[in-house]
Motif scaffolding. Sequence first.
Motif, PDB file in Angstrom:
ATOM      1  N   ALA A 118      26.142  20.914  44.236  1.00  0.00           N
ATOM      2  CA  ALA A 118      25.453  19.788  43.259  1.00  0.00           C
ATOM      3  C   ALA A 118      24.105  19.369  43.302  1.00  0.00           C
ATOM      4  O   ALA A 118      23.262  19.600  42.575  1.00  0.00           O
ATOM      5  CB  ALA A 118      26.484  18.524  42.810  1.00  0.00           C
ATOM      6  N   ILE A 184      23.091  27.426  38.609  1.00  0.00           N
ATOM      7  CA  ILE A 184      23.007  26.331  37.823  1.00  0.00           C
ATOM      8  C   ILE A 184      21.762  25.758  37.587  1.00  0.00           C
ATOM      9  O   ILE A 184      21.142  25.510  36.583  1.00  0.00           O
ATOM     10  CB  ILE A 184      24.139  25.392  38.399  1.00  0.00           C
ATOM     11  N   ASN A 246      26.602  18.392  37.554  1.00  0.00           N
ATOM     12  CA  ASN A 246      26.735  19.585  38.392  1.00  0.00           C
ATOM     13  C   ASN A 246      27.843  19.720  39.341  1.00  0.00           C
ATOM     14  O   ASN A 246      28.226  20.962  39.426  1.00  0.00           O
ATOM     15  CB  ASN A 246      25.145  19.680  39.350  1.00  0.00           C
TER      16      ASN A 246
END
Length: 361
Positions: A118, A184, A246
């Motif tokens: 993340a 991501i 995330n």
Amino acid sequence: MSEALVASSAPVTDPSVTGASGARQFWRRLLAQRAALVAATVVALLVLVAIAAPLLTAIEGQDPTTYHPSLVDSARGGVPVGSFGGLSADHWLGVEPQTGRDLFARLVYGARVSLGVALGATVVQVLIGIVVGIAAALGTRWVDQLLSRFTEIILAMPLMIMSLALLAIVPSSFPRPLLVALVIGLIAWGNVAKITRAQTLTLKGLDYVAAARLSGWGTWRIARRELLPGLAAPVITYAALLVPMNISVEAALSFLGVGVKPPTPSWGQMLTAADVWYQAAPQYLLLPAGALFVTVLALTVLGDGIRTALDPRAASRLSIGTGRRREARADADTAPAAPDGNTAAGANAGADATGRKEERA
């Protein structure tokens, strides 16, 4: 919170009048919010657990990959032997069904993967978004149009579908946590770029930026020395909210089987394997789900606290623990003094009250 709310609530400040006093005001406002303090404490503990995972598992005497077949009942399909999922002095949270791997070790090592992915994805999103946003705002009309249309295309792409497609075709030899963070970050930077572009266009019209341009400074020097300090508040605010999003995306990708691969532990991967054990070994499902819930909630509350501390004009979305009165006192303590000895904030408040009385009259 959408990027429009972040951009609209972000104050446009002159870096020449901000500094140590602005930092003190920010910390006082943040410390005045009980909910944000509790969330920050929880996040700090989670990060500490993730960093100290090798030490914690060494104290327990276990590791996240060793199988313990003697601790599961093969006749019952691999259910952990003993009560509470095999809870014991050697296995603090029990063992994993079928494999007998230690749940505590896998949970703390999973925190490293989930938080690391993340944070890494957030860094990629922020870096790409700032560069694209500033380039669009400071470039020519054609550059602005090109980068803005490209950003809109990125925003229109479905994150989960694109991530599934990219993660499915990359060779398994590539480090999976790094790959998930890059995928991501490379797909979901559009909102950061839009916030940066909107704020940069506003900052361009301020006097200190015009003075820097008249003094002969180049475009990127102006961006680095004059614009980046003004972009800090909205970008930091949105980045704080990106981290929990995330984490959820990484968990979803691992749950769908294209994220982090075994034997590397991940909270989302643990949830994937636990979907058939919620009755026989409920702790196998509840532990990673609870860790995800607490982490996302704490990061969201902390992000809201940072937003309101950076811009006290923006009301908090929390109904408790916001400490609005304490924030007002913190602002009054750090406000510059007026010529008559009162604070400038108090003088402004009195002027506003007088104006409201005159309007009613």
